[in-house]
Design a protein around this motif. Structure first.
Motif: not given
Length: 86
Positions: A18-23
Motif C-alpha cells: 500500500v505504501a509503495a502504491l501511494k508513493g
C-alpha cells in the motif's frame, strides 16, 4: 499495467505494498502535474471534412472535459498528428 500485487489470505493488500502504491501514485501525479503540451501547436495530416469539430487542436482541449477529439476522413488509413513545442 500489471504490478503483481495480490491480496493476502485476509483479502487485504500488505501495508508495505500500500505504501509503495501511494508513493508510485504521488510520483506519477508529480510527473504529469504540468501539461507540457498545453501551449504546443498541433498539426494533423488530415481532418474530417476540414471541420473545426474534429480539428487537431482538440487533442489539447482539456476545458471540454476531453469530450472533443481529432478525427480523419473515413477513407484515411494512415494519418499523423504533430505537436510542435517550439
Amino acid at each position: 499495467m500489471d504490478i503483481g500485487i495480490a491480496p493476502d489470505l485476509r483479502g487485504q493488500i500488505d501495508d508495505y505494498d500500500v505504501a509503495a502504491l501511494k508513493g508510485l501514485g504521488e510520483r506519477i501525479e508529480g510527473i504529469f502535474k504540468t501539461n507540457l503540451a498545453q501551449k504546443a501547436t498541433v498539426i494533423a495530416s488530415n481532418t474530417r471534412g476540414h471541420c473545426k469539430n474534429y480539428a487537431a487542436s482538440n487533442v489539447l482541449d482539456s476545458r471540454s472535459g476531453f469530450k472533443t477529439y481529432w478525427a480523419t476522413d473515413d477513407n484515411i488509413k494512415d494519418a499523423n498528428i504533430v505537436l510542435d513545442f517550439w
